[in-house]
Design a protein around this motif. Structure first.
Motif, short mmCIF file in Angstrom:
data_model
loop_
_atom_site.label_atom_id
_atom_site.label_comp_id
_atom_site.label_asym_id
_atom_site.label_seq_id
_atom_site.Cartn_x
_atom_site.Cartn_y
_atom_site.Cartn_z
N ILE A 51 0.85 -1.21 0.00
CA ILE A 51 0.00 0.00 0.00
C ILE A 51 0.87 1.24 0.00
N ASP A 52 1.98 1.16 0.73
CA ASP A 52 2.87 2.31 0.81
C ASP A 52 3.46 2.64 -0.57
N GLU A 53 3.75 1.61 -1.33
CA GLU A 53 4.38 1.83 -2.64
C GLU A 53 3.36 2.04 -3.76
N PHE A 54 2.12 1.90 -3.43
CA PHE A 54 1.07 1.92 -4.45
C PHE A 54 0.93 3.31 -5.08
N ALA A 55 0.93 3.35 -6.40
CA ALA A 55 0.70 4.61 -7.10
C ALA A 55 -0.70 4.53 -7.70
N PRO A 56 -1.63 5.36 -7.26
CA PRO A 56 -3.00 5.22 -7.76
C PRO A 56 -3.09 5.48 -9.26
N PRO A 57 -3.80 4.62 -9.98
CA PRO A 57 -3.96 4.83 -11.41
C PRO A 57 -4.98 5.93 -11.69
N SER A 58 -5.01 6.38 -12.93
CA SER A 58 -6.05 7.36 -13.26
C SER A 58 -7.39 6.62 -13.32
N LEU A 59 -8.43 7.32 -13.00
CA LEU A 59 -9.76 6.69 -12.96
C LEU A 59 -10.14 6.14 -14.33
N SER A 60 -9.79 6.88 -15.37
CA SER A 60 -10.21 6.44 -16.70
C SER A 60 -9.48 5.17 -17.12
N SER A 61 -8.20 5.05 -16.74
CA SER A 61 -7.49 3.82 -17.12
C SER A 61 -7.89 2.65 -16.22
N PHE A 62 -8.31 2.95 -14.98
CA PHE A 62 -8.67 1.89 -14.04
C PHE A 62 -10.08 1.34 -14.32
#
Lengths: 779, 243
Positions: A266-277
């Motif tokens: 979770i610490d390393e997680f980079a949130p994706p863009s909503l449209s790509s997710f």
């Protein structure tokens, strides 16, 4: 193949086992909690409707004091450490004060026969949030509007000092009837908050609460100072799920085996863009393009550092409103292009028109743009300020829920001052505001008191004792419904909880007063007591000569009995039943709602006073030698249960017997002014009920709290040859003292408790009145 | 046909069948009789406890553990419960543990006696390590862990059998890894979709299956002890094996 670690208990799962052996065997100690083994008075358990990390949820029918369908959550024994259990009831009391259309109400709490804590909440018939999305396939705007309503509910709780701590899609239900969201399990996670530590204990606590997918990094790390921004983070994760129909962290967490791996992931997680997710096929092209504009908003909500997030839910909500109305959001990159684009999309028609005149176009655009920037610039508050505000609100919320609704009431002291001011020309308006304020905040006792003062002003009534502006019953807590004011020299008992939100005064008060005045004008008799139903104004009044009359706002007085003793005239606190005594022998129970006499009892001995329990189920008659005869009203022909609280020095001096019924009337507490013990009795059998409580000093007042979890006592002792008195609160579960007030000069003559256990008030023989938020009296 | 999506549909409890042999103490006692049935029952009974005994034998480092395990059960069948005290109070687990320990020690002595003659000095060589009691913690633990897992497996097999018979075989396939409380969200979602249930109905159904599994497991454990107190002791002991 290496052995896996159990997500729940952290112990090893052998490679050749499908399930965790430790959890499998420990489940036996969680208590079976079978629905047929649950025996909770006042509830009929129907079926299991869910099972969560905390325990089982049942659908139940509440049979008393009101009949309604409820959801009952019975907590697992294993989830309840001893220290946690003692905090449970107190916390539920606070949560019970939350009232918002988006929050499932908690009605009450208690313990089962087996000692498993439970709480009862509003039954919401509907789908979970994600089920609703999968079935209804709402548009982007519809999803956002529902999300905003969820934010409204969470914000409502934050203002009142309650953090949810376990916001996730399964804790949000969409009501079948109106398709509006209801957030459940508010603040319940707090009950399970243990001491902060690292390693497995944190794992256990966190896992107990459920999946880590929606928890903030600070919660997962087991930090102590969780604040409202943790809920902001969870809302951000929920927003991702609602818009994409996928859980943001699920895949990442599934790859990690150990707890530490999960934290690192979770610490390393980079949130994706909503449209790509978001998978294809959910939205059309226009909506998908708009989705990109929400990236900044979602990212700000789930920022790993709290300071980088929206600092309040209302900030997040405001940005959504801006998005929906095509205004630039605060979370967006502060680029000129972005803001101009938003402006143009919002004002396209105007821009086209104005483009015909180039100079005007330029001037107008620049001016409007500047104005728009000013309008949307968020008011920055430091985290320290927010936390201070939050803590202040949390503390005060136990007594006054929303300080913002009445600007003139800023603190508890201020509220007291407001209630004690002299009646002057502005009084009506201020009291009117106080009535609105208290009724909105569900403190019906206070609302009744404020109304009482307002009403006195309305009718230009003088208080019974000119030296005291308000008696305790008048202006503080009136939980027994006997607020008094003077009507042409006659004591008027305004009975029941007057709840302005349910029954506007104009509906019947004026008509009733007119009827009573008409009766007085045409008769030469004096009224000694008046008791009214809060629901429809049905009223009984007793004349000085012992004649009892029934009157309603629309019908004239009818004589229904004679030779009634004023001393034996009693009403239950819900103002639905009245009992009265005739010639010290015959007791009648009168249903105020229907205007019918329902029971007549011939007492076995001379009776001095009578008392009717809140639910009309039990009637207690007290003889001059202080024996209690307890009748079940519906079985009044049967022999009463006889209770004798024998004082240690009984016979040597006279004293008074004090008693109080628990909420459902099943337990009676008795005390004697010459004795140092509070005893408890089963009203069904007349047998002792659990161990007595030893008290200090001489008892003067005794009252069960509304929930019956607590017992309040007022005692006195002598200090430097002067009497001083104090108030104690006792836990009924553990039978020990949990709070004590400072000493007061004189004797506590009145003790009143608010309807929801939110406050206690006293009045002393020195005419001092004091009121405390629940459980705060030692402060 | 039962409604697949209705969580209220009860799992029908099956009576004991031949698929699930009786494991009670009484089997050993009746084995003392000479009837064929008694012999068959004892044979089935021995098979039920193959895994924990085999785990113990392996942990003791015995050469050819499967053969030794087999030899132990042959020995038990031949004994037909002889040597079992008439007073059968106590845990079956402890009785079997004692029996296998004695058996291995006897075997060891016999082998040494054969190799060195009856007067040879006592030196352990055929076993992977000395049979000193102080070093037996690990084999004991292996035996006990396997014993507990064996009970879980037996309860699971009975549950599978019951659910298959009441038309809930697919339910079992999804729920069998969720019986101790943990749930893989992905699998759970798949189960909800495949079984055509709502999330809340799935939760209720899972609750009932877990409850039934606990009931069956309780029954399995109760067959190996004689009092309720011993049952609770066993639960506590089993929990301690993995914490």
């Amino acid at each position: 193949m290496p052995n896996e670690t159990c997500d729940i208990c952290g112990n090893e799962i052998p490679s050749d086992s499908l399930n965790c052996p430790h959890c499998t065997f420990s489940a036996f100690f969680a208590g079976d909690q079978a629905e047929d083994s649950l025996n909770i008075p006042g509830f009929e358990i129907l079926d299991v409707i869910g099972e969560g990390g905390f325990g089982l949820v049942y659908q139940a029918e509440q049979t008393e004091p009101v009949h309604r369908s409820v959801a009952m959550k019975v907590l697992k024994m294993e989830a309840m450490a001893k220290a946690t259990r003692s905090r449970f009831a107190e916390e539920v009391q606070t949560l019970a004060l939350l009232e918002h259309p988006g929050i499932a109400r908690i009605y009450e709490s208690g313990e089962t026969d087996e000692g498993l804590p439970f709480y009862v909440m509003e039954l919401v018939q509907g789908l979970t949030l994600m089920e609703w999305i999968q079935q209804k396939k709402p548009t982007l705007a519809q999803r956002l509007i529902v999300f905003q309503k969820i934010c409204d509910a969470v914000e409502h709780a934050h203002i009142r000092g309650v953090i949810h701590r376990d916001l996730k899609p399964t804790n949000i239900l969409i009501n079948n009837e109106d398709s509006l969201p209801k957030v459940i399990d508010f603040g319940v996670a707090r009950v399970f908050e243990g001491p902060v530590s690292v390693g497995r204990e944190v794992t256990l606590d966190v896992q107990l609460m459920g999946t880590p997918e929606f928890m903030s990094p600070e919660q997962l790390a087991g930090e102590a100072n969780i604040d409202i921004r943790s809920d902001v983070y969870s809302l951000g994760c929920i927003l991702y799920s609602m818009l994409s129909t996928k859980s943001l962290f699920r895949e990442t967490l599934q790859k990690a085996h150990s707890w530490k791996d999960k934290l690192d992931a979770i610490d390393e997680f980079a949130p994706p863009s909503l449209s790509s997710f978001t998978p294809d096929g959910i939205y059309g092209r226009t909506e998908r393009n708009r989705l990109k504009e929400l990236d900044w908003l979602a990212w700000k909500a789930i920022a790993k550092k709290r300071d980088d997030r929206y600092q309040t839910v209302s900030e997040l909500n405001l940005d959504l409103t801006r998005f929906l109305s095509n205004q630039p959001i605060s979370a967006g990159p502060p680029s000129w292009i972005y803001r101009t684009r938003k402006f143009l999309s919002r004002n396209l028609a105007a821009v086209i028109t104005l483009s015909m005149v180039m100079v005007t176009l330029l001037g107008t655009t620049i001016t409007t743009y500047i104005l728009a920037l000013k309008a949307v610039a968020p008011k920055e508050k430091t985290v320290q300020e927010l936390n201070q505000e939050f803590n202040k609100n949390r503390q005060l919320s136990r007594y006054i829920n929303n300080l913002h609704e009445v600007a003139s009431i800023e603190s508890l002291d201020h509220a007291r001052t407001l209630m004690e001011f002299e009646l002057n020309d502005q009084a009506g308006e201020r009291l009117d505001r106080a009535v609105t304020f208290y009724s909105k905040n569900q403190d019906v006792g206070m609302a009744a008191a404020a109304f009482n003062a307002w009403h006195r002003k309305q009718y230009d009534l003088k208080p019974a004792d000119p030296n005291i502006l308000f008696t305790v019953e008048d202006h503080i807590l009136s939980s027994d419904g006997k607020t008094r004011f003077d009507l042409d020299g006659v004591q008027f008992h305004f009975t029941g909880f007057w709840d302005p939100s349910e029954h506007p005064a104009s509906e019947w008060i004026d008509e009733l007063m007119t009827q009573i005045k008409l009766w007085q004008d045409s008769n030469d008799e004096r009224i000694s007591e008046i008791i009214s139903s809060r629901h429809n104004g049905s009223t009984l009044f007793l004349t000085k000569s012992g004649d009892l009359y029934f009157i309603t706002p629309s019908t004239p007085a009818q004589n229904i009995d004679q030779h009634v003793s004023a001393a034996g005239f009693t009403i239950n606190s819900s103002a639905t039943g009245i009992a009265y005594l005739k010639e010290h022998k015959q007791i009648s129970i009168f249903d105020l709602e229907t205007g019918e006499k329902c029971t007549v009892i011939d007492a076995p001995a001379d009776i001095a006073t009578i008392y009717l329990s809140d639910n009309n189920k039990h009637l207690t008659a007290v003889t001059p030698d202080q024996t209690l005869y307890v009748y079940e009203c519906l079985e009044a022909t049967l022999s009463p249960k006889v209770i004798r609280h024998t004082a240690a020095n009984d016979g040597k001096s006279t004293g008074d017997l004090l008693f109080s019924f628990s909420r459902f009337g099943s337990v009676i507490a008795t005390a004697h002014t010459n004795d140092s013990k509070i005893k408890f009795w089963n009203s069904m059998t007349g047998e002792p009920h659990g161990p007595p409580i030893d008290i200090e000093g001489q008892i003067e007042q005794l009252k069960f709290s509304r929930s019956s979890f607590y017992l309040y006592t007022a005692q006195k002792r002598t200090q430097l040859n002067e009497p001083v008195s104090f108030l104690n609160i006792w836990s009924m579960q553990y039978r020990h003292k949990i709070a004590e007030s400072p000493d007061f000069k004189g004797i506590i003559t009145d003790l009143e408790l608010s309807k929801k256990d939110s406050a206690a008030g006293i009045r002393t023989s020195e005419n001092k009145t004091a009121v405390w938020p629940f459980l705060q009296i030692s402060k | 046909m039962p409604d697949e999506s209705d969580p209220k549909t009860e799992i029908k409890s099956s009576a004991y069948t031949d698929d699930f042999p009786d494991t009670r103490w009484s089997v050993i006692l009746t084995a003392r009789s000479d009837s064929d049935d008694a012999g068959d029952a004892l044979d089935q009974w021995c098979r039920s406890y193959w895994k924990p005994i085999n785990a113990y034998v392996k942990a003791r480092g015995v050469n050819d553990p499967d053969e030794t395990t087999q030899a132990f059960f042959v020995h038990m069948l031949e004994k037909k419960g002889a040597g079992l005290p008439d007073n059968t109070k106590g845990k079956l687990r402890a009785y079997l543990m004692r029996s296998v320990k004695h058996f291995i020690t006897d075997q060891w002595r016999k082998q040494n006696a054969q190799k060195r003659g009856s007067n040879a000095e006592h030196v352990g060589i055929e076993f992977g390590h000395d049979i000193d009691e102080n070093h037996e913690q690990e084999p004991d633990k292996q035996f006990e862990r396997r014993w507990a897992l064996n009970l879980m497996e037996r309860a699971m097999q009975r549950l599978e059998h019951e659910m298959a018979h009441s038309g809930k075989g697919l339910h079992f396939k999804y729920m069998k890894t969720m019986l101790s409380g943990g749930e893989d969200p992905k699998l759970r979602q798949e189960a909800i979709e495949t079984l055509g249930m709502t999330s809340s109905n799935f939760r209720i159904a899972l609750y009932r299956v877990r409850k039934r599994y606990r009931h069956l497991l309780e029954d399995e454990i109760m067959q190996t002890v004689t009092t309720r107190e011993e049952f609770e002791d066993e639960l506590n002991y089993f929990m301690s094996l993995w914490s």
